[in-house]
Design a protein around this motif. Structure first.
Motif, mmCIF file in Angstrom:
data_model
loop_
_atom_site.group_PDB
_atom_site.id
_atom_site.type_symbol
_atom_site.label_atom_id
_atom_site.label_comp_id
_atom_site.label_asym_id
_atom_site.label_seq_id
_atom_site.Cartn_x
_atom_site.Cartn_y
_atom_site.Cartn_z
ATOM 1 N N PHE A 79 0.846 -1.193 0.000
ATOM 2 C CA PHE A 79 0.000 0.000 0.000
ATOM 3 C C PHE A 79 0.881 1.242 0.000
ATOM 4 O O PHE A 79 1.800 1.358 0.816
ATOM 5 C CB PHE A 79 -0.928 -0.008 1.220
ATOM 6 C CG PHE A 79 -1.999 -1.057 1.144
ATOM 7 C CD1 PHE A 79 -3.296 -0.714 0.775
ATOM 8 C CD2 PHE A 79 -1.718 -2.388 1.414
ATOM 9 C CE1 PHE A 79 -4.291 -1.681 0.681
ATOM 10 C CE2 PHE A 79 -2.699 -3.362 1.330
ATOM 11 C CZ PHE A 79 -3.986 -3.011 0.959
ATOM 12 N N CYS A 80 0.589 2.148 -0.918
ATOM 13 C CA CYS A 80 1.425 3.338 -1.113
ATOM 14 C C CYS A 80 0.577 4.611 -1.107
ATOM 15 O O CYS A 80 -0.541 4.620 -1.634
ATOM 16 C CB CYS A 80 2.154 3.274 -2.455
ATOM 17 S SG CYS A 80 3.145 1.776 -2.709
ATOM 18 N N ILE A 81 1.134 5.678 -0.537
ATOM 19 C CA ILE A 81 0.592 7.018 -0.796
ATOM 20 C C ILE A 81 0.830 7.316 -2.267
ATOM 21 O O ILE A 81 1.909 7.033 -2.797
ATOM 22 C CB ILE A 81 1.314 8.085 0.047
ATOM 23 C CG1 ILE A 81 1.102 7.853 1.539
ATOM 24 C CG2 ILE A 81 0.851 9.488 -0.343
ATOM 25 C CD1 ILE A 81 1.877 8.827 2.404
ATOM 26 N N MET A 111 -8.371 1.745 3.830
ATOM 27 C CA MET A 111 -8.542 0.858 2.672
ATOM 28 C C MET A 111 -8.013 -0.535 2.969
ATOM 29 O O MET A 111 -8.659 -1.553 2.661
ATOM 30 C CB MET A 111 -7.814 1.450 1.463
ATOM 31 C CG MET A 111 -7.922 0.614 0.205
ATOM 32 S SD MET A 111 -7.052 1.405 -1.173
ATOM 33 C CE MET A 111 -7.334 0.210 -2.476
ATOM 34 N N ALA A 112 -6.833 -0.604 3.581
ATOM 35 C CA ALA A 112 -6.225 -1.900 3.868
ATOM 36 C C ALA A 112 -7.057 -2.695 4.862
ATOM 37 O O ALA A 112 -7.198 -3.921 4.724
ATOM 38 C CB ALA A 112 -4.812 -1.699 4.407
ATOM 39 N N TYR A 128 -0.248 -7.433 8.520
ATOM 40 C CA TYR A 128 0.359 -6.207 8.005
ATOM 41 C C TYR A 128 1.878 -6.295 8.121
ATOM 42 O O TYR A 128 2.404 -6.861 9.083
ATOM 43 C CB TYR A 128 -0.131 -4.994 8.791
ATOM 44 C CG TYR A 128 -1.563 -4.614 8.520
ATOM 45 C CD1 TYR A 128 -1.907 -3.876 7.404
ATOM 46 C CD2 TYR A 128 -2.581 -4.993 9.398
ATOM 47 C CE1 TYR A 128 -3.219 -3.519 7.155
ATOM 48 C CE2 TYR A 128 -3.899 -4.645 9.156
ATOM 49 C CZ TYR A 128 -4.212 -3.899 8.030
ATOM 50 O OH TYR A 128 -5.521 -3.560 7.789
ATOM 51 N N ILE A 129 2.573 -5.710 7.152
ATOM 52 C CA ILE A 129 4.038 -5.714 7.136
ATOM 53 C C ILE A 129 4.551 -4.276 7.147
ATOM 54 O O ILE A 129 4.890 -3.703 6.103
ATOM 55 C CB ILE A 129 4.589 -6.494 5.917
ATOM 56 C CG1 ILE A 129 3.980 -7.895 5.845
ATOM 57 C CG2 ILE A 129 6.119 -6.573 5.993
ATOM 58 C CD1 ILE A 129 4.351 -8.810 6.999
ATOM 59 N N GLY A 130 4.572 -3.684 8.342
ATOM 60 C CA GLY A 130 5.149 -2.346 8.478
ATOM 61 C C GLY A 130 6.655 -2.358 8.319
ATOM 62 O O GLY A 130 7.270 -1.317 8.095
ATOM 63 N N PHE A 153 3.172 0.311 3.792
ATOM 64 C CA PHE A 153 3.220 -1.004 4.444
ATOM 65 C C PHE A 153 2.782 -2.067 3.453
ATOM 66 O O PHE A 153 2.219 -1.769 2.392
ATOM 67 C CB PHE A 153 2.305 -1.045 5.686
ATOM 68 C CG PHE A 153 0.885 -0.623 5.417
ATOM 69 C CD1 PHE A 153 -0.048 -1.530 4.928
ATOM 70 C CD2 PHE A 153 0.482 0.687 5.638
ATOM 71 C CE1 PHE A 153 -1.356 -1.132 4.672
ATOM 72 C CE2 PHE A 153 -0.818 1.095 5.382
ATOM 73 C CZ PHE A 153 -1.738 0.179 4.905
ATOM 74 N N GLY A 154 3.045 -3.308 3.797
ATOM 75 C CA GLY A 154 2.596 -4.429 2.989
ATOM 76 C C GLY A 154 1.526 -5.221 3.709
ATOM 77 O O GLY A 154 1.230 -4.992 4.889
ATOM 78 N N MET A 155 0.942 -6.162 2.995
ATOM 79 C CA MET A 155 -0.048 -7.060 3.577
ATOM 80 C C MET A 155 0.082 -8.446 2.954
ATOM 81 O O MET A 155 0.001 -8.588 1.736
ATOM 82 C CB MET A 155 -1.472 -6.542 3.356
ATOM 83 C CG MET A 155 -2.553 -7.457 3.944
ATOM 84 S SD MET A 155 -4.222 -6.934 3.501
ATOM 85 C CE MET A 155 -4.358 -5.426 4.463
#
Length: 240
Positions: A79-81, A111-112, A128-130, A153-155
């Protein structure tokens, strides 16, 4: 109670997955659920990168602190800005304001969470992968992100291969304040500490003897990714 509330209250982070794939229909539904989330001023400032290339997964797992499940999960989303869309439409936008970076972070979180809840409602699990922010610039380069776009972050998503216990949260009356901020009730915190100690000593794996206060004090005692502000600034974000 209803099935939505049951899904929310049953949330556990899943870090071990079977080899079963997530179907295209399931993934499409998960993403549509994310897109249905609230968006500040309808700016829609989030982009999601689905990473399917194994070598990229391996590098992202390394960037995130050797979190192997980034590689093994059926799906991995980043997930990106994203204000690049807006800058492409109008090069005169002022994306550097810190408020806009906050909007991007808030919208991405909303959203996530929609995505994860949708996945959990199907019997899937995720985490979640911060840790991607450990090496945000390296992840950014790997994903070929343009200006005004930054890693948050990732998921991981997949079919659970574990059934972890529910981790206790702070009591409602510690978190929810009425009208004005209320001072911390140390007696209630002490009760929660004991609850956490009991949880850690009885859970099936990674047992430990540490209170919530000890863990948070340790986490907050030192620097916390001081490279993030320069990274965001380098992308044209949070500059003013």
């Amino acid at each position: 109670m209803n099935s939505v509330i049951d899904t929310i209250l049953s949330h556990r982070s899943i870090r071990s997955f079977t080899e079963q794939a997530i179907s295209k229909e399931q993934l499409d539904t998960i993403i549509r659920a994310g897109l249905a989330a609230s968006s500040s001023s309808m700016l829609q400032v989030v982009s999601v990168i689905r990473v399917t290339e194994p070598s990229m997964r391996a590098q992202l797992a390394q960037f995130a602190g050797q979190q192997q499940y980034v590689e093994s999960a059926a799906e991995f989303l980043v997930f990106c800005i994203d204000y690049q869309r807006h800058a492409t439409i109008n090069p005169d936008i002022q994306a550097g304001f810190t408020e806009l970076t906050l909007i991007g972070a808030v919208d991405a979180g909303i959203m996530a969470q929609n995505c994860l809840l949708a996945a959990e409602s199907m019997g899937l699990g995720g985490v979640y992968i911060g840790g991607l922010r450990n090496q945000a610039s390296e992840a950014d380069k790997l994903l070929e992100l343009p200006p005004y776009t930054a890693v948050l972050f990732g998921m991981c998503l997949g079919h659970p291969n574990q059934d972890p216990e529910l981790k206790p949260r702070l009591p409602v009356d510690v978190v929810v304040h009425e009208n004005t901020y209320q001072g911390v009730d140390l007696a209630r915190i002490a009760q929660y500490e004991q609850h956490m100690l009991d949880y850690y000593s009885h859970r099936a794996s990674n047992q430990k003897q540490a209170t919530w206060s000890q863990q948070t004090s340790s986490k907050l005692a030192g620097e916390s990714r001081p490279h993030m502000l320069p990274y965001l600034n380098s992308k044209g974000l949070a500059t003013k």
